[in-house]
Design an enzyme around this catalytic site. Structure first.
Site, PDB file in Angstrom:
ATOM      1  N   ASP A 224       0.908  -1.142   0.000  1.00 24.02           N
ATOM      2  CA  ASP A 224       0.000   0.000   0.000  1.00 24.02           C
ATOM      3  C   ASP A 224       0.946   1.190   0.000  1.00 24.02           C
ATOM      4  O   ASP A 224       1.558   1.496   1.026  1.00 24.02           O
ATOM      5  CB  ASP A 224      -0.878   0.001   1.262  1.00 24.02           C
ATOM      6  CG  ASP A 224      -1.836   1.181   1.260  1.00 24.02           C
ATOM      7  OD1 ASP A 224      -1.554   2.168   0.563  1.00 24.02           O
ATOM      8  OD2 ASP A 224      -2.858   1.112   1.964  1.00 24.02           O
ATOM      9  N   HIS A 225       1.083   1.835  -1.158  1.00 26.55           N
ATOM     10  CA  HIS A 225       2.191   2.802  -1.287  1.00 26.55           C
ATOM     11  C   HIS A 225       2.076   3.950  -0.294  1.00 26.55           C
ATOM     12  O   HIS A 225       3.041   4.643  -0.026  1.00 26.55           O
ATOM     13  CB  HIS A 225       2.303   3.311  -2.728  1.00 26.55           C
ATOM     14  CG  HIS A 225       1.201   4.238  -3.124  1.00 26.55           C
ATOM     15  ND1 HIS A 225       0.013   3.799  -3.642  1.00 26.55           N
ATOM     16  CD2 HIS A 225       1.102   5.573  -3.049  1.00 26.55           C
ATOM     17  CE1 HIS A 225      -0.767   4.834  -3.879  1.00 26.55           C
ATOM     18  NE2 HIS A 225      -0.139   5.919  -3.530  1.00 26.55           N
TER      19      HIS A 225
ATOM     20  N   LYS B 102       5.137   6.579   2.361  1.00 22.24           N
ATOM     21  CA  LYS B 102       5.289   8.039   2.423  1.00 22.24           C
ATOM     22  C   LYS B 102       5.914   8.437   3.751  1.00 22.24           C
ATOM     23  O   LYS B 102       5.514   7.940   4.806  1.00 22.24           O
ATOM     24  CB  LYS B 102       3.914   8.712   2.289  1.00 22.24           C
ATOM     25  CG  LYS B 102       3.335   8.587   0.892  1.00 22.24           C
ATOM     26  CD  LYS B 102       2.006   9.307   0.811  1.00 22.24           C
ATOM     27  CE  LYS B 102       1.354   9.105  -0.538  1.00 22.24           C
ATOM     28  NZ  LYS B 102       2.042   9.780  -1.625  1.00 22.24           N
TER      29      LYS B 102
ATOM     30  N   HIS C 173      -5.976   2.584   2.099  1.00 21.14           N
ATOM     31  CA  HIS C 173      -5.254   3.763   2.605  1.00 21.14           C
ATOM     32  C   HIS C 173      -5.876   4.293   3.899  1.00 21.14           C
ATOM     33  O   HIS C 173      -5.175   4.579   4.874  1.00 21.14           O
ATOM     34  CB  HIS C 173      -5.299   4.907   1.587  1.00 21.14           C
ATOM     35  CG  HIS C 173      -4.729   4.566   0.254  1.00 21.14           C
ATOM     36  ND1 HIS C 173      -3.736   3.637   0.082  1.00 21.14           N
ATOM     37  CD2 HIS C 173      -4.996   5.057  -0.973  1.00 21.14           C
ATOM     38  CE1 HIS C 173      -3.429   3.571  -1.208  1.00 21.14           C
ATOM     39  NE2 HIS C 173      -4.184   4.408  -1.854  1.00 21.14           N
TER      40      HIS C 173
HETATM   41  N1  LIG Z   1      -1.064   2.612 -12.387  1.00 20.70           N
HETATM   42  C1  LIG Z   1      -1.013   3.048 -11.140  1.00 20.70           C
HETATM   43  O1  LIG Z   1      -0.682   4.199 -10.852  1.00 20.70           O
HETATM   44  C2  LIG Z   1      -1.360   2.114 -10.013  1.00 20.70           C
HETATM   45  C3  LIG Z   1      -1.436   2.631  -8.718  1.00 20.70           C
HETATM   46  C4  LIG Z   1      -1.711   1.756  -7.657  1.00 20.70           C
HETATM   47  C5  LIG Z   1      -1.905   0.419  -7.914  1.00 20.70           C
HETATM   48  N2  LIG Z   1      -1.844  -0.052  -9.185  1.00 20.70           N
HETATM   49  C6  LIG Z   1      -2.038  -1.488  -9.403  1.00 20.70           C
HETATM   50  O2  LIG Z   1      -0.943  -1.995 -10.150  1.00 20.70           O
HETATM   51  C7  LIG Z   1      -1.370  -2.999 -11.040  1.00 20.70           C
HETATM   52  C8  LIG Z   1      -0.960  -2.623 -12.455  1.00 20.70           C
HETATM   53  O3  LIG Z   1      -1.579  -1.395 -12.776  1.00 20.70           O
HETATM   54  P1  LIG Z   1      -1.386  -0.714 -14.210  1.00 20.70           P
HETATM   55  O4  LIG Z   1      -2.037   0.594 -14.119  1.00 20.70           O
HETATM   56  O5  LIG Z   1       0.025  -0.788 -14.628  1.00 20.70           O
HETATM   57  O6  LIG Z   1      -2.261  -1.671 -15.110  1.00 20.70           O
HETATM   58  P2  LIG Z   1      -2.197  -1.951 -16.661  1.00 20.70           P
HETATM   59  O7  LIG Z   1      -1.327  -0.973 -17.353  1.00 20.70           O
HETATM   60  O8  LIG Z   1      -3.596  -2.137 -17.137  1.00 20.70           O
HETATM   61  O9  LIG Z   1      -1.576  -3.436 -16.658  1.00 20.70           O
HETATM   62  C9  LIG Z   1      -0.239  -3.768 -16.544  1.00 20.70           C
HETATM   63  C10 LIG Z   1       0.069  -4.890 -17.507  1.00 20.70           C
HETATM   64  O10 LIG Z   1      -0.539  -6.085 -17.082  1.00 20.70           O
HETATM   65  C11 LIG Z   1      -0.726  -6.946 -18.210  1.00 20.70           C
HETATM   66  N3  LIG Z   1      -2.024  -7.624 -18.076  1.00 20.70           N
HETATM   67  C12 LIG Z   1      -2.226  -8.860 -17.541  1.00 20.70           C
HETATM   68  N4  LIG Z   1      -3.498  -9.192 -17.526  1.00 20.70           N
HETATM   69  C13 LIG Z   1      -4.159  -8.170 -18.050  1.00 20.70           C
HETATM   70  C14 LIG Z   1      -5.527  -7.934 -18.275  1.00 20.70           C
HETATM   71  N5  LIG Z   1      -6.467  -8.819 -17.968  1.00 20.70           N
HETATM   72  N6  LIG Z   1      -5.870  -6.745 -18.794  1.00 20.70           N
HETATM   73  C15 LIG Z   1      -4.939  -5.827 -19.114  1.00 20.70           C
HETATM   74  N7  LIG Z   1      -3.629  -6.032 -18.912  1.00 20.70           N
HETATM   75  C16 LIG Z   1      -3.233  -7.176 -18.386  1.00 20.70           C
HETATM   76  C17 LIG Z   1      -0.589  -6.063 -19.432  1.00 20.70           C
HETATM   77  O11 LIG Z   1       0.602  -6.451 -20.059  1.00 20.70           O
HETATM   78  P3  LIG Z   1       0.636  -7.470 -21.286  1.00 20.70           P
HETATM   79  O12 LIG Z   1      -0.664  -7.398 -22.011  1.00 20.70           O
HETATM   80  O13 LIG Z   1       1.794  -6.985 -22.090  1.00 20.70           O
HETATM   81  O14 LIG Z   1       0.872  -8.796 -20.653  1.00 20.70           O
HETATM   82  C18 LIG Z   1      -0.433  -4.666 -18.890  1.00 20.70           C
HETATM   83  O15 LIG Z   1       0.501  -3.896 -19.600  1.00 20.70           O
HETATM   84  C19 LIG Z   1      -2.874  -3.120 -10.866  1.00 20.70           C
HETATM   85  O16 LIG Z   1      -3.151  -4.173  -9.996  1.00 20.70           O
HETATM   86  C20 LIG Z   1      -3.265  -1.791 -10.250  1.00 20.70           C
HETATM   87  O17 LIG Z   1      -4.419  -1.888  -9.453  1.00 20.70           O
HETATM   88  C21 LIG Z   1      -1.576   0.759 -10.235  1.00 20.70           C
END
Ligand SMILES: NC(=O)c1ccc[n+]([C@@H]2O[C@H](COP(=O)([O-])OP(=O)(O)OC[C@H]3O[C@@H](n4cnc5c(N)ncnc54)[C@H](OP(=O)(O)O)[C@@H]3O)[C@@H](O)[C@H]2O)c1
Length: 526
Positions: A206-207, A211, A269
């Site tokens: 939990d980022h 902090k 959070h």
């Molecule tokens: N983005 C943020 O700021 C943030 C903040 C807090 C938490 N998170 C958490 O971090 C994780 C990743 O977030 P993200 O924003 O990076 O997500 P994202 O860009 O949608 O997904 C990351 C990668 O996961 C792969 N993937 C695997 N299964 C998938 C599916 N069913 N649908 C779409 N992509 C899939 C895809 O890569 P390939 O298709 O190349 O395999 C995609 O590039 C999530 O659990 C999210 O809740 C993200």
């Protein structure tokens, strides 16, 4: 500029935490979902930040893993671009970036394909053997949550998790949020994680906990003697926690529309902030001591009835409005959001902690998107003075003292107290004493992801949630979700984008004779 040099000269480090400057043993960081948004916006810049600060060993390497067909060179170029774009508050040295990029590799594969995981294992072992180092590995699950279960299962089946193996070489896993979407799914995921890893190998992130200001809550409370005697039902009138965002759902519409604010912010959070404000002093700073005390707070939360209405949680959605001078559309018109969605973008509730310390003290929690400002603040409001002297009849009541911890932005601490206005009359005014991190320490706080990645590489889980802690938080939240399911409303109450939320949330405070407040009011807001 205040001179705090002398005051800071006796700074001490955590006796039992990792030394902030220690370099972990050589390891490989494997990022699943390396083609995604989190990997590019947060993880790669954070890893580079650690590398540039000399906090990673020279033999550190990173393996990006995803289905998207990309080669090493393209991944390195993408990583370098991401570092250049998303590294804030520090200069990126091109030579250091080049050396860093040479330690990056990429592998294409599925998330539920055992053969691919066996191939990763061979690759990691070969690389480690070539470099004469143990194949220590930190896995980072940066995929959407649907892939968490399959990935941990395959890590177990391929032997990559090294469950039950001796301490070296080590294998650990960082799991992104959300950890489950309700109590049942969190338990199921915990079951899968425990089948593949032992608890000490698991780092549920939990980022917020990375902090500086969140960590400082414990320092404020337990490294100072003046607050502890007041930190209880005898002197605290109530506590308010605000997690407000000025942004909307942006590209996360489809995810957010399934989750809503209760799942997205309150369950994780806000529960963490409640724990840190309310917990007893841990026996030590060891991870389990701290986490034991947090779990006790979660278990002492008075259950919320599973009803639709203000006895449960107040929910609302943002309508069109103006945020910082810019017109923005309402939630129902955001991309990826169903036009008849009843997902809440705002949630507020009153909770009680039924233990000796907090008996009868309300904790008011509110979170929302498209609010007037981005601000996270915890305000501890102390009881009013007996109104016999300065607040006697004919005088307006004297404002009670408030201690506010600003988590972001303008991180710091503010104490509000009364002072006499100079002059012949006994005129009293509230005054604020401010401590601001940026002014005092004159450097930006490290990125939360840097701190957390380094802790995971050291094997220190203090700032990560334990399995029972996650389940205790979901146990409290589950009746809210059950209550929400019973709501047959066609439309949620609305609040204009750029406001401080719906009138229903103000009414929640008014019936208790209180009102929402922000002590360090962001500039440019009402
Ligand atoms: N983005 C943020 O700021 C943030 C903040 C807090 C938490 N998170 C958490 O971090 C994780 C990743 O977030 P993200 O924003 O990076 O997500 P994202 O860009 O949608 O997904 C990351 C990668 O996961 C792969 N993937 C695997 N299964 C998938 C599916 N069913 N649908 C779409 N992509 C899939 C895809 O890569 P390939 O298709 O190349 O395999 C995609 O590039 C999530 O659990 C999210 O809740 C993200």
């Amino acid at each position: 500029m205040p001179d705090n040099t002398a005051a800071r000269s006796t700074a001490s480090t955590f006796p039992s935490g990792p030394d902030a400057k220690a370099v972990p043993e050589p390891f490989t960081l494997v990022i699943f979902g390396a083609s995604g948004d989190l990997a590019h916006r947060k993880l790669l810049p954070a890893v580079f930040g650690l590398w540039q600060d000399g906090l990673l060993p020279p033999q550190f390497s990173l393996l990006g893993y995803a289905r998207s067909p990309t080669g090493d060179d393209e991944f390195r170029r993408g990583a370098a671009d991401a570092v250049a774009k998303f590294t804030h508050g520090r200069t990126v040295d091109p030579k250091t970036l080049e050396a860093f990029a040479s330690r990056l590799h990429y592998a294409v594969g599925g998330y539920d394909d055992l053969a691919c995981f066996q191939a990763i294992r061979r690759r990691l072992e070969d690389e480690a053997a070539r470099e004469h180092r143990p194949p220590n590995t930190l896995f980072y699950l940066a995929t959407p949550p649907e892939a968490f279960g399959p990935v941990v299962r395959r890590l177990g089946e391929s032997g990559l998790s090294r469950r039950g193996a001796a301490a070296a070489p080590w294998s650990r896993v960082v799991i992104e949020k959300p950890f489950g979407s309700d109590l049942a799914s969190a338990r199921t995921l915990n079951g899968k994680v425990r089948a593949a890893f032992k608890e000490h190998q698991v780092f549920r992130i939990d980022h917020y906990l990375g902090k500086e200001t969140v960590q400082n809550i414990l320092v404020l409370r337990f490294a100072n003697s003046i607050f502890e005697p007041l930190w209880n039902y005898k002197y605290v009138d109530h506590v308010q926690i605000t997690v407000a965002e000025s942004g909307g759902v942006e590209q996360r519409g489809p995810y957010y529309d399934r989750a809503g604010a209760v799942r997205d912010i309150m369950q994780n959070h806000m529960m963490q902030l409640v724990c840190l404000v309310a917990m007893e002093s841990p026996l030590s700073l060891a991870a389990d001591s701290v986490r034991d005390e947090k779990v006790k707070v979660l278990r002492a939360l008075r259950p919320i009835p599973a009803v639709c209405g203000p006895e449960g949680v107040i929910r609302a959605q943002y309508a069109a409005g103006e945020v910082r001078g810019k017109q923005v559309q309402g939630y129902l018109r955001e991309p990826g959001v169903a036009p008849d969605s009843t997902a809440e973008t705002y949630a507020a509730m009153r909770v009680f902690i039924d233990n000796w310390r907090w008996s009868g003290v309300p904790f008011y929690l509110r979170t929302g998107k498209r609010m007037a400002a981005r601000v996270t603040e915890i305000a501890v409001r102390f009881k009013p003075i007996p109104q016999v002297l300065f607040g006697a009849p004919g005088r307006s009541p004297v404002e009670p003292n408030t201690l506010a911890m600003r988590i972001q932005p303008n991180e710091g601490i503010t104490l509000r107290f009364q002072v006499k206005v100079p002059g012949p009359a006994m005129q009293i005014e509230p005054f604020q004493m401010d401590f601001g991190y940026a002014e005092v320490f004159e450097r930006a706080a490290p990125e939360a992801y840097e701190r957390l990645l380094l802790d995971a590489a050291h094997g220190d889980p203090t700032l990560f949630a334990r399995g029972d802690e996650i389940e205790a938080a979901w146990t409290f939240i589950q009746p809210l979700l059950d209550g929400i399911k019973q709501c047959l409303v066609q439309r949620l109450p609305q609040y204009p984008a750029g406001s401080w939320g719906p009138k229903e949330a103000d009414a929640l405070m008014e019936v208790d004779g209180r009102r929402w407040m922000l002590v360090r009011r962001p500039t440019g807001t009402r």
